[in-house]
Design a protein around this motif. Structure first.
Motif, PDB file in Angstrom:
ATOM      1  N   ALA A   9      -8.709  10.776   3.996  1.00  0.00           N
ATOM      2  CA  ALA A   9      -8.148  10.546   5.543  1.00  0.00           C
ATOM      3  C   ALA A   9      -9.175   9.659   6.076  1.00  0.00           C
ATOM      4  O   ALA A   9      -8.674   8.912   6.986  1.00  0.00           O
ATOM      5  N   ARG A  10     -10.205   9.620   6.161  1.00  0.00           N
ATOM      6  CA  ARG A  10     -11.272   8.825   6.906  1.00  0.00           C
ATOM      7  C   ARG A  10     -11.030   7.547   6.401  1.00  0.00           C
ATOM      8  O   ARG A  10     -11.130   6.256   7.277  1.00  0.00           O
ATOM      9  N   ALA A  11     -10.755   7.071   4.895  1.00  0.00           N
ATOM     10  CA  ALA A  11     -10.736   5.593   4.503  1.00  0.00           C
ATOM     11  C   ALA A  11      -9.575   5.132   4.623  1.00  0.00           C
ATOM     12  O   ALA A  11      -9.350   3.980   4.526  1.00  0.00           O
ATOM     13  N   LEU A  12      -8.319   5.937   4.940  1.00  0.00           N
ATOM     14  CA  LEU A  12      -6.912   5.560   4.937  1.00  0.00           C
ATOM     15  C   LEU A  12      -6.835   4.681   6.043  1.00  0.00           C
ATOM     16  O   LEU A  12      -7.124   5.146   7.248  1.00  0.00           O
ATOM     17  N   PRO A  13      -6.316   3.653   5.791  1.00  0.00           N
ATOM     18  CA  PRO A  13      -6.083   2.261   6.931  1.00  0.00           C
ATOM     19  C   PRO A  13      -4.875   2.970   7.710  1.00  0.00           C
ATOM     20  O   PRO A  13      -4.066   3.173   7.214  1.00  0.00           O
ATOM     21  N   LYS A  14      -5.073   2.985   9.120  1.00  0.00           N
ATOM     22  CA  LYS A  14      -4.189   3.325   9.769  1.00  0.00           C
ATOM     23  C   LYS A  14      -4.467   2.821  11.199  1.00  0.00           C
ATOM     24  O   LYS A  14      -5.355   2.211  11.760  1.00  0.00           O
ATOM     25  N   PRO A 321       5.166  -8.878  14.252  1.00  0.00           N
ATOM     26  CA  PRO A 321       5.668  -8.674  12.583  1.00  0.00           C
ATOM     27  C   PRO A 321       4.729  -9.011  11.568  1.00  0.00           C
ATOM     28  O   PRO A 321       4.582  -8.459  10.691  1.00  0.00           O
ATOM     29  N   ALA A 322       4.172 -10.493  11.682  1.00  0.00           N
ATOM     30  CA  ALA A 322       3.280 -10.737  10.662  1.00  0.00           C
ATOM     31  C   ALA A 322       1.950  -9.936  10.590  1.00  0.00           C
ATOM     32  O   ALA A 322       1.627  -9.463   9.438  1.00  0.00           O
ATOM     33  N   ARG A 323       1.452  -9.541  11.763  1.00  0.00           N
ATOM     34  CA  ARG A 323       0.145  -8.654  11.758  1.00  0.00           C
ATOM     35  C   ARG A 323       0.562  -7.248  11.214  1.00  0.00           C
ATOM     36  O   ARG A 323      -0.166  -6.795  10.465  1.00  0.00           O
ATOM     37  N   LYS A 324       1.754  -6.844  11.733  1.00  0.00           N
ATOM     38  CA  LYS A 324       2.262  -5.503  10.975  1.00  0.00           C
ATOM     39  C   LYS A 324       2.232  -5.550   9.362  1.00  0.00           C
ATOM     40  O   LYS A 324       1.761  -4.696   8.592  1.00  0.00           O
ATOM     41  N   ALA A 325       3.032  -6.523   8.842  1.00  0.00           N
ATOM     42  CA  ALA A 325       3.024  -6.692   7.608  1.00  0.00           C
ATOM     43  C   ALA A 325       1.717  -6.785   7.022  1.00  0.00           C
ATOM     44  O   ALA A 325       1.680  -6.334   5.624  1.00  0.00           O
ATOM     45  N   ALA A 326       0.578  -7.490   7.302  1.00  0.00           N
ATOM     46  CA  ALA A 326      -0.480  -7.499   6.880  1.00  0.00           C
ATOM     47  C   ALA A 326      -1.318  -6.215   6.436  1.00  0.00           C
ATOM     48  O   ALA A 326      -1.944  -5.893   5.664  1.00  0.00           O
ATOM     49  N   PHE A 327      -1.132  -5.606   7.650  1.00  0.00           N
ATOM     50  CA  PHE A 327      -1.795  -4.185   7.686  1.00  0.00           C
ATOM     51  C   PHE A 327      -0.975  -3.212   7.056  1.00  0.00           C
ATOM     52  O   PHE A 327      -1.581  -2.461   5.965  1.00  0.00           O
ATOM     53  N   LEU A 328       0.104  -3.291   6.531  1.00  0.00           N
ATOM     54  CA  LEU A 328       1.006  -2.465   5.679  1.00  0.00           C
ATOM     55  C   LEU A 328       0.462  -2.893   4.403  1.00  0.00           C
ATOM     56  O   LEU A 328       0.746  -1.877   3.489  1.00  0.00           O
ATOM     57  N   ALA A 329       0.710  -4.152   3.873  1.00  0.00           N
ATOM     58  CA  ALA A 329      -0.017  -4.451   2.585  1.00  0.00           C
ATOM     59  C   ALA A 329      -1.366  -3.867   2.453  1.00  0.00           C
ATOM     60  O   ALA A 329      -1.479  -3.817   1.069  1.00  0.00           O
ATOM     61  N   GLU A 330      -2.231  -4.040   3.440  1.00  0.00           N
ATOM     62  CA  GLU A 330      -3.573  -3.405   3.053  1.00  0.00           C
ATOM     63  C   GLU A 330      -3.436  -1.943   2.958  1.00  0.00           C
ATOM     64  O   GLU A 330      -4.201  -1.201   2.071  1.00  0.00           O
ATOM     65  N   LEU A 331      -2.530  -1.371   3.483  1.00  0.00           N
ATOM     66  CA  LEU A 331      -2.283  -0.068   3.219  1.00  0.00           C
ATOM     67  C   LEU A 331      -1.900   0.322   1.790  1.00  0.00           C
ATOM     68  O   LEU A 331      -2.293   1.314   1.180  1.00  0.00           O
ATOM     69  N   ASP A 332      -0.657  -0.482   1.423  1.00  0.00           N
ATOM     70  CA  ASP A 332      -0.289  -0.237   0.094  1.00  0.00           C
ATOM     71  C   ASP A 332      -1.228  -0.425  -1.071  1.00  0.00           C
ATOM     72  O   ASP A 332      -1.329   0.328  -1.867  1.00  0.00           O
ATOM     73  N   ALA A 333      -2.207  -1.393  -0.703  1.00  0.00           N
ATOM     74  CA  ALA A 333      -3.248  -1.584  -1.424  1.00  0.00           C
ATOM     75  C   ALA A 333      -4.293  -0.512  -1.861  1.00  0.00           C
ATOM     76  O   ALA A 333      -4.724  -0.310  -2.790  1.00  0.00           O
ATOM     77  N   PHE A 334      -4.663   0.060  -0.908  1.00  0.00           N
ATOM     78  CA  PHE A 334      -5.542   1.109  -0.571  1.00  0.00           C
ATOM     79  C   PHE A 334      -4.700   2.339  -1.527  1.00  0.00           C
ATOM     80  O   PHE A 334      -5.498   3.039  -2.232  1.00  0.00           O
ATOM     81  N   ALA A 335      -3.690   2.618  -1.152  1.00  0.00           N
ATOM     82  CA  ALA A 335      -2.686   3.683  -1.900  1.00  0.00           C
ATOM     83  C   ALA A 335      -2.711   3.535  -3.257  1.00  0.00           C
ATOM     84  O   ALA A 335      -3.076   4.550  -3.977  1.00  0.00           O
ATOM     85  N   GLU A 336      -2.555   2.167  -3.889  1.00  0.00           N
ATOM     86  CA  GLU A 336      -2.421   2.009  -5.175  1.00  0.00           C
ATOM     87  C   GLU A 336      -3.969   2.126  -5.716  1.00  0.00           C
ATOM     88  O   GLU A 336      -4.047   2.708  -6.877  1.00  0.00           O
ATOM     89  N   GLU A 337      -4.919   1.806  -5.245  1.00  0.00           N
ATOM     90  CA  GLU A 337      -6.181   1.819  -5.747  1.00  0.00           C
ATOM     91  C   GLU A 337      -6.751   3.359  -5.844  1.00  0.00           C
ATOM     92  O   GLU A 337      -7.455   3.734  -6.827  1.00  0.00           O
ATOM     93  N   GLN A 338      -6.279   4.128  -4.905  1.00  0.00           N
ATOM     94  CA  GLN A 338      -6.432   5.733  -4.813  1.00  0.00           C
ATOM     95  C   GLN A 338      -5.698   6.478  -5.726  1.00  0.00           C
ATOM     96  O   GLN A 338      -5.808   7.568  -6.074  1.00  0.00           O
ATOM     97  N   GLY A 339      -4.593   5.685  -6.388  1.00  0.00           N
ATOM     98  CA  GLY A 339      -3.564   6.217  -7.274  1.00  0.00           C
ATOM     99  C   GLY A 339      -2.489   7.071  -6.683  1.00  0.00           C
ATOM    100  O   GLY A 339      -2.282   8.136  -7.445  1.00  0.00           O
ATOM    101  N   VAL A 340      -2.242   6.840  -5.489  1.00  0.00           N
ATOM    102  CA  VAL A 340      -1.475   7.728  -4.518  1.00  0.00           C
ATOM    103  C   VAL A 340      -0.212   6.789  -4.773  1.00  0.00           C
ATOM    104  O   VAL A 340      -0.031   5.634  -4.314  1.00  0.00           O
ATOM    105  N   ALA A 341       1.133   7.646  -4.815  1.00  0.00           N
ATOM    106  CA  ALA A 341       2.265   6.875  -4.523  1.00  0.00           C
ATOM    107  C   ALA A 341       2.338   6.449  -3.358  1.00  0.00           C
ATOM    108  O   ALA A 341       2.342   7.299  -2.262  1.00  0.00           O
ATOM    109  N   ARG A 342       3.340   5.307  -3.362  1.00  0.00           N
ATOM    110  CA  ARG A 342       3.705   4.989  -1.856  1.00  0.00           C
ATOM    111  C   ARG A 342       4.178   5.605  -1.077  1.00  0.00           C
ATOM    112  O   ARG A 342       5.266   6.330  -1.376  1.00  0.00           O
ATOM    113  N   GLY A 343       3.602   5.885   0.505  1.00  0.00           N
ATOM    114  CA  GLY A 343       4.408   6.908   1.146  1.00  0.00           C
ATOM    115  C   GLY A 343       5.521   6.198   1.726  1.00  0.00           C
ATOM    116  O   GLY A 343       5.908   4.996   1.688  1.00  0.00           O
TER     117      GLY A 343
END
Length: 343
Positions: A9-14, A321-343
């Motif tokens: 939870a602490r490392a999760l980009p948010k 929209p562009a900045r939002k997409a960049a943060f969402l991509a960072e979140l997806d990369a974090f979830a994949e790295e942690q082995g968590v299915a995309r939320g």
């Protein structure tokens, strides 16, 4: 692989979308600012300050909250307050924050508007440069003051339009419905501000107030708003319009009998953009990552659910929209790295 929920939870980009800067005034900083400004406090220790945090409802909280702001006197004080929060937010995985501030709580006691927003703005600029945290300001009107005072504050804010992403409405909701400020918010929208309003939990007229902000005011987001579960038609309206709800589990548990976990999770499962936030963390004892953990532990959520909530936080934000997409991509990369299915 077993995931440490607190670390996750602490490392999760948010993003954090419901945070009152004045509500981040920790006792230690309160003492430091009082000493700097030659102000005598009733309390002499951190423990004595925290002992005053005996809240049973919104009104009892505000009775402690507003007097504490008296230590904020100069632009430097406001900068120090915001910087302390932003440093903590960065450590909690916050990548973007939209921060409430209450200028009327300061101008009404003689502090210049320019000092308030100038201090906060300097901290926001510094956060981007030094912490990599994107920070925006939301000017909140105090609903227990008059609509005329709110309109005057809006006019005073116009020279600083580029520093303020939107306007909100907070403080004591009793007898102060959203419609009281309809003209103020219409003018704010005309001036290009985005709109949000507090619809605090379990208030008299909660459902009617939520209906007002959606149908009459036309907000872009709703703060708290959890009582919407009582009206399926309004839930549908919130979902269809893509409105975010900025929920605050920890503060809920202080001012009501529960953190509203069941309602928050129900709304999440129904596809509403519910987000988790810390509200006034210095008073309620939990910053944003701790709110994720509190809800997860109480409701039995999985890491994938926390990813969904983090995704909602970016999607409900007022990022381009562009900045939002960049943060969402960072979140997806974090979830994949942690082995968590995309939320």
């Amino acid at each position: 692989m077993t995931i440490d929920l607190a670390a996750f939870a602490r490392a999760l980009p948010k993003a954090e979308l419901h945070l009152h800067l004045e509500g981040t005034l920790e006792p230690e900083l309160k003492f430091a600012l009082a000493e700097r400004n030659g102000i005598a406090l009733a309390e002499s220790t951190v423990e004595e300050v925290r002992a005053t945090y005996d809240f049973t409802d919104l009104t009892s909280f505000l009775a402690v909250y507003y007097p504490a702001m008296g230590v904020l006197q100069t632009a430097r004080d406001f900068e120090d307050l915001a910087w302390a929060y932003l440093t903590r937010a960065a450590a909690d995985g916050v990548r973007h924050v939209e921060m409430f501030f209450d200028p009327q709580a300061h101008t009404s006691r003689g502090v210049p508007f320019a000092d308030v927003i100038g201090g906060y703005r300097r901290a926001a600029v510094r956060a981007q440069a030094e912490l990599g945290v994107s920070a925006e300001l939301i000017l909140c009107f105090l609903r227990d003051f008059s609509a005329e005072f709110a309109m005057a504050t809006l006019m005073e804010a116009l020279p600083y339009r580029a520093w303020i992403v939107g306007v909100g409405l907070d403080s004591d909701e009793r007898g102060n419905p959203p419609e009281k400020f309809a003209a103020v918010f219409a003018r704010a929208k005309q001036e290009g501000f985005l709109l949000t309003m507090h619809c605090d939990i379990d208030q008299d007229g909660s459902i009617d107030h939520i209906r007002q902000v959606i149908e009459e005011i036309g907000v872009d987001r709703i703060d708290h708003g959890t009582n919407v579960v009582e009206d399926p038609a309004l839930v549908s309206a919130v979902r269809e319009r893509g409105l975010g709800l900025t929920c605050c589990p920890s503060s809920n548990s202080f001012v009501t009998e529960s953190m509203k976990a069941d309602e928050i999770v129900q709304l999440m499962r129904e596809g509403v953009r519910v987000t988790l936030n810390s509200d006034d963390p210095a008073y309620f004892g939990a910053y944003v990552a701790e709110n994720y953990v509190l809800l997860a532990e109480h409701a039995g959520l999985e890491p994938a659910d926390l990813v969904t909530l983090a995704r909602n936080s970016f999607e409900a934000s007022w990022l381009t929209p562009a900045r939002k997409a960049a943060f969402l991509a960072e979140l997806d990369a974090f979830a994949e790295e942690q082995g968590v299915a995309r939320g």
